[in-house]
Design a protein around this motif. Structure first.
Motif: not given
Length: 162
Positions: A74-79, A113-117
């Motif tokens: 459920t990490n935020p993504y950016y566009h 931009v998708l992010e994974v921790l």
């Protein structure tokens, strides 16, 4: 003195540049070891009558072969779509591995931009590699995905409070 990006991060081309209409594209794997955040920069070109803009986060327990499975989060993504000058932040309300950006992007060019921790991975299953797969776009559309591993916890764009 401030460090340059590549002095504190590592990058790898995961997909492309390629015509995303050729079929589904399996992304290369990126090791999470030593990084606490992996940013996937997805760049898609404009097209005509695009049918799919779907990208799926995956996790793996080996650099090649091994076991693979979807990586829900459920990490935020950016566009940035078309001529947008700044990123728009989107906070998902449900966990997902597959992101369908067709409604958001349509036939336009975009940077997503998708992010994974690191803590998002199944560490009990020894999953320590991540990737992004792309679905067939259904029409000619160039695209590429770049992975950037960050050793610090600051995002690489102007969304932080510092």
């Amino acid at each position: 003195m401030e460090a340059f990006l590549m002095e504190k991060a590592n990058a790898k081309v995961i997909i492309g540049p390629v015509d995303l209409n050729t079929a589904a594209v399996t992304g290369a794997r990126f090791p999470v070891n030593g990084y606490n955040r992996i940013s996937f920069l997805i760049a898609v070109a404009a097209g005509t009558t695009i049918l799919s803009r779907t990208f799926t986060l995956r996790q793996h327990n080996a650099a090649s072969s091994g076991t693979s499975k979807d990586l829900s989060g459920t990490n935020p993504y950016y566009h940035k779509v078309n001529a947008a000058a700044v990123f728009t932040k989107v906070e998902p309300t449900v966990a997902a591995a597959a992101y369908d950006f067709l409604t958001l992007v349509g036939d336009n060019k975009a940077l997503i931009v998708l992010e994974v921790l690191a803590e998002d991975l199944d560490v009990n299953g020894d999953f320590n590699y991540v990737s992004v797969d792309s679905a067939d776009s259904g029409a000619a559309s160039l695209g590429m995905v770049l992975a950037v591993g960050h050793a610090d916890s600051k995002p690489a764009y102007g969304q932080s409070d510092i």
